[in-house]
Design an enzyme around this catalytic site. Structure first.
Site, short mmCIF file in Angstrom:
data_model
loop_
_atom_site.label_atom_id
_atom_site.label_comp_id
_atom_site.label_asym_id
_atom_site.label_seq_id
_atom_site.Cartn_x
_atom_site.Cartn_y
_atom_site.Cartn_z
N GLU A 394 0.78 -1.25 0.00
CA GLU A 394 0.00 0.00 0.00
C GLU A 394 0.81 1.30 0.00
O GLU A 394 0.25 2.37 0.21
CB GLU A 394 -1.01 0.01 1.17
CG GLU A 394 -2.05 -1.10 1.03
CD GLU A 394 -3.15 -1.09 2.10
OE1 GLU A 394 -3.04 -0.35 3.09
OE2 GLU A 394 -4.12 -1.86 1.94
N GLU A 491 -7.04 -7.71 -1.51
CA GLU A 491 -7.41 -7.50 -0.11
C GLU A 491 -8.84 -7.00 -0.07
O GLU A 491 -9.19 -6.08 -0.82
CB GLU A 491 -6.55 -6.40 0.55
CG GLU A 491 -5.28 -6.85 1.22
CD GLU A 491 -4.70 -5.76 2.14
OE1 GLU A 491 -5.47 -4.96 2.72
OE2 GLU A 491 -3.47 -5.70 2.26
#
Length: 816
Positions: A394, A491
């Site tokens: 991320e 995710e």
């Protein structure tokens, strides 16, 4: 009240020294070189032998080898003087010249420590939104003394290659330390008996550290069975012996297991859709990736045994998963983890250990990272299970979405840092060390589009490229239209509480309520407990029991039901999107929900509790990841059913649709559609009907009074799990009656059979045997027949009596 994760924080603020005296178990004079090797030091330490400083460590993920030839004696005193990781990180941050490196501290709800991005240590050890802060310090992997003459093997790896000639060959790489001042000549023999392959090479080893690479051609007349992921074939491995016979020094014999498989990450234009595909081909076959995300199995890594790993990974495979992502805020897992994945066919998306933060790029830091990456790639690259290296978790998104509110004029320097760390250093080393598998710089990323935009895309969450992470706790999770029709969902998730039996071990009676200090303390995600109740409230009646302990247990049950049903809806959406493009979006080829396992006993996104117990989500995963599955969704008043298949061949099946009124175990109407073709490795529409017509056909049915179940049945015992579709929220269901559930238990060889009986339709029937370790064959199901058999697979010895006395049966109407 204080809790131990906070009360024991003083331990990590102190500096600790580990020391001992040992006798050298060999004659020092006989050896040219002696090394002291640390496989893992956590994290910042000075290492001394007989009061001589050998060196310092600053990276938990590196291997450290110190030359002690001139320092070792017959009796020795070794010391490892640690510095507090918290103090070191703060000091590094203070000394950092120039721009700040956010984030400084974790959110207060995590009760964590600051500046974790300044230390090469397990990032979640300073706290995370699902885990405690236990900033450990100590020797977390093996320590050994090596003594050798002439030469010594440091790393050994094998890489299978499938050439244009349609022949397999094997690249065998050996990295040596050569002690002598002159080159050493000799022979290397590689033998793979099962493949009738034996080859001998003459080699010359240069002084110092260096590598040799041999290309072994596999015998053309031997049949190589490739390694396949779980559900797609066997995980065949071959025993190989490599013998090094040098003119000087002893012979070294290396035993290893070799596997043959290819992997490619395909990013190509798709007709009718802007952007690029993002999917994996294994041995030339596109594979839909099904699985979850792996976090460290414990705050204290030395508690993570082979059995711990085996149980968790086997549970993943048993739920029809074929992949896990080793997430970048934990650790590079131990060798056994990857060995087990190789054996049971779990593909690994391997992150490098950088997560949700920006990182420094000063020279010392980069040198440490380069050593870490090179060590980890050399250690792990022989594993067929690893199919992808990914630079970070991320961090592309953190810059692109400006999580840390960096003023616009300053952003350039952070972009430069990002490219320096992940592209010019990490990527460069990975490509140099391992040409056999793909590398992406971040997750989520736009893949090749991110590369094109200078390694940082405008919107890493773009559904037309790469992978996406998606979380939304404020909308209705039963509504599939809220989910991104992405190329690859790496995710996504919802929280739930672990079972009462798991919480009971670490709490006391005053903790057993939704609003206790304990419940607030263990919830590390801001507003998490309230979000769960809101999600439940959309579709279920909230528990109102005046007895707080009963209310707490009801709340636990409902969070697990809600989590399972939400992730079922979302995963089924990703699976049925694999073969279609709608409004330019689709061809979803991966679903990895967040997260597989837990690091402690707390509310989290996991489907396996701390200790390995299956939550309802994990039982649901076994069904929603099934190789053959019918999936239903509703669009503009029309019910659509898709046949989803991971099977390698087309199959003719019968779709059976049953409509029940909530008030009766006798079906209102049934429909069998025969001769339905379910296409190999695709998702195809197999049935559609307007809900109005359906309800009319099944007389006396309304949206609130009836429920639909359906399954696929083929020849030779081919059958899908039975799936369900709710026509309304269950809080609005009409005709549901409280049922009498009962079960009798019997033993059959190593397993136990629970014969269940119900007097009425029962949604989300759950069997719980407390802390008896094991799992059921099915759980959390909709019971529409009087009787059902459920098997229990024990993980430790138990008995019929023990199971009977521990059993608690719950269904939705037991919640009051």
């Amino acid at each position: 009240m204080t809790f131990n994760d906070v009360a024991y924080r003083w331990i990590s603020l102190d500096n600790w020294t580990y020391s001992r005296t040992f006798k050298t178990p060999f004659d020092i004079k006989k050896w040219q070189k002696v090394n002291l090797v640390f496989e893992g030091v956590d994290t910042v330490a000075q290492i001394l032998l007989n009061n001589v400083t050998l060196g310092r460590t600053d990276n938990m993920f590196n291997r450290y080898s110190f030359d002690i030839t001139s320092v070792i004696q017959e009796v020795n005193f070794v010391e490892v003087r640690f510095l507090s990781a918290i103090s070191y990180a703060a000091e590094q941050s203070r000394c950092h010249k120039g721009h700040s490196i956010p984030p400084v501290c974790p959110p207060p709800v995590q009760k964590g420590e600051c500046h974790v991005n300044f230390i090469r240590k397990e990032q979640c050890s300073f706290s995370w939104d699902w885990g405690p802060s236990f900033p450990t310090q100590g020797i977390w992997k093996d320590v050994r003394i090596e003594a050798y003459n002439h030469y010594h093997l440091i790393y050994f790896s094998t890489t299978p290659l499938f050439g244009n000639t349609q022949q397999w060959c094997l690249e065998v790489e050996s990295i040596f330390d050569v002690v002598s001042s002159k080159p050493i000549a000799g022979l290397v023999t590689v033998n793979i008996p099962k493949l009738q392959t034996q080859q001998t090479f003459s080699v010359k080893l240069q002084p110092g550290e260096g590598s040799i690479v041999q290309l072994v051609n596999i015998n053309k007349s031997a049949t190589v069975e490739p390694w396949w992921p779980n559900g797609h074939g066997k995980q065949t491995g071959y025993n190989m012996t490599t013998t090094f016979t040098m003119e000087a020094g002893c012979q070294i014999e290396k035993f290893s297991k070799v596997y043959f498989r290819t992997v490619e990450l395909v990013q190509e234009p798709i007709p009718g859709s802007p952007g690029l595909s993002f999917y994996f081909k294994i041995n030339g076959r596109p594979i839909f990736i099904k699985g979850s995300n792996w976090i460290p199995a414990d705050s204290f890594q030395d508690r993570v045994t082979y059995d711990t790993l085996r149980l968790l990974l086997k549970s993943a495979a048993d739920a029809n998963m074929n992949a896990l992502r080793v997430w970048g805020g934990g650790v590079y897992e131990q060798d056994e983890f990857y060995d087990i994945c190789d054996e049971i066919g779990i593909m690994i998306w391997q992150d490098f250990m950088f997560a949700c933060a920006l990182y420094p790029t000063d020279q010392n830091y980069l040198e440490s990272v380069r050593a870490e990456v090179s060590h980890q790639v050399r250690r792990l690259k022989s594993h067929p299970s690893i199919i992808l290296w990914s630079g970070n978790n991320e961090n592309e998104a953190a810059i692109a979405s400006n999580w840390f509110s960096i003023p616009y004029p300053d952003i350039g320097v952070y972009i430069e840092d990002y490219v320096t760390l992940y592209v010019k250093n990490i990527r460069e080393i990975v490509l140099c060390e391992d040409k056999s598998r793909p590398f992406v710089v971040s997750s989520p990323t736009n893949g090749l589009e991110s590369v094109k935009e200078g390694w940082l895309s405008r919107d890493p969450y773009d559904t037309h490229y790469g992978d996406t992470h998606f979380y939304d706790y404020s909308n209705d999770c039963w509504n599939w239209t809220m989910y991104p029709k992405t190329r690859f969902a790496s995710e996504y998730g919802f929280q739930s509480w672990p079972s009462f039996s798991t919480i009971e071990k670490v709490s006391s009676p005053e903790d057993w309520s939704c609003t206790s200090n304990f419940s607030l303390h263990r919830q590390h995600h801001e507003g998490g407990n309230i979000q769960m109740l809101q999600e439940i409230g959309r579709h279920f009646k909230l528990p109102q029991c005046p007895d707080p302990v009963k209310q707490f247990k009801d709340m636990i049950y409902l969070t697990q039901v809600m989590q399972a049903q939400c992730i079922k809806t979302e995963t089924e959406f990703y699976r049925f999107s694999q073969s279609e493009i709608i409004n330019g979006e689709g061809h979803t080829m991966g679903a990895l929900y967040w997260q597989l396992n837990d690091i402690w006993q707390a509310p989290s996104w996991a489907s396996l509790e701390y200790g390995g117990k299956w939550k309802l989500l994990h039982y649901f995963a076994q069904n929603f990841f099934a190789p053959l599955l019918p999936v239903a969704y509703e669009d503009k008043g029309v019910l659509h059913i898709y046949g989803v298949s991971d099977l390698h061949e087309d199959h003719k099946v019968t779709l059976r649709v049953t409509v029940h009124a909530w008030s009766s175990l006798e079906p209102v109407c049934t429909l069998a559609k025969e001769g339905v073709t379910v296409k190999a490795q695709s998702a195809v529409p197999i049935y559609k009907e307007s809900i109005c017509d359906l309800l009319e056909r099944c007389r006396n049915c309304t949206r609130t009074s009836c429920v639909i179940t359906f399954c696929l049945v083929g020849e030779d015992g081919l059958q899908s799990p039975r799936n369900h579709y709710f026509l309304s929220s269950l809080k609005d269901a009409v005709g549901l009656e409280k049922t009498q559930l009962s079960a009798s238990v019997s033993q059959q060889d190593d397993i136990y059979i629970f014969a269940l009986q119900t007097t009425a339709i029962a949604p989300f029937v759950t069997l719980d045997v407390g802390s008896i370790k094991g799992r059921f064959s099915d759980n959390g199901f909709l019971m529409t027949e009087k009787k059902k058999m459920v098997a229990f697979y024990p993980w430790e010895p138990t008995s019929v009596e023990e199971l009977e006395s521990s059993l608690i049966l719950t269904s939705l109407l037991d919640v009051v």
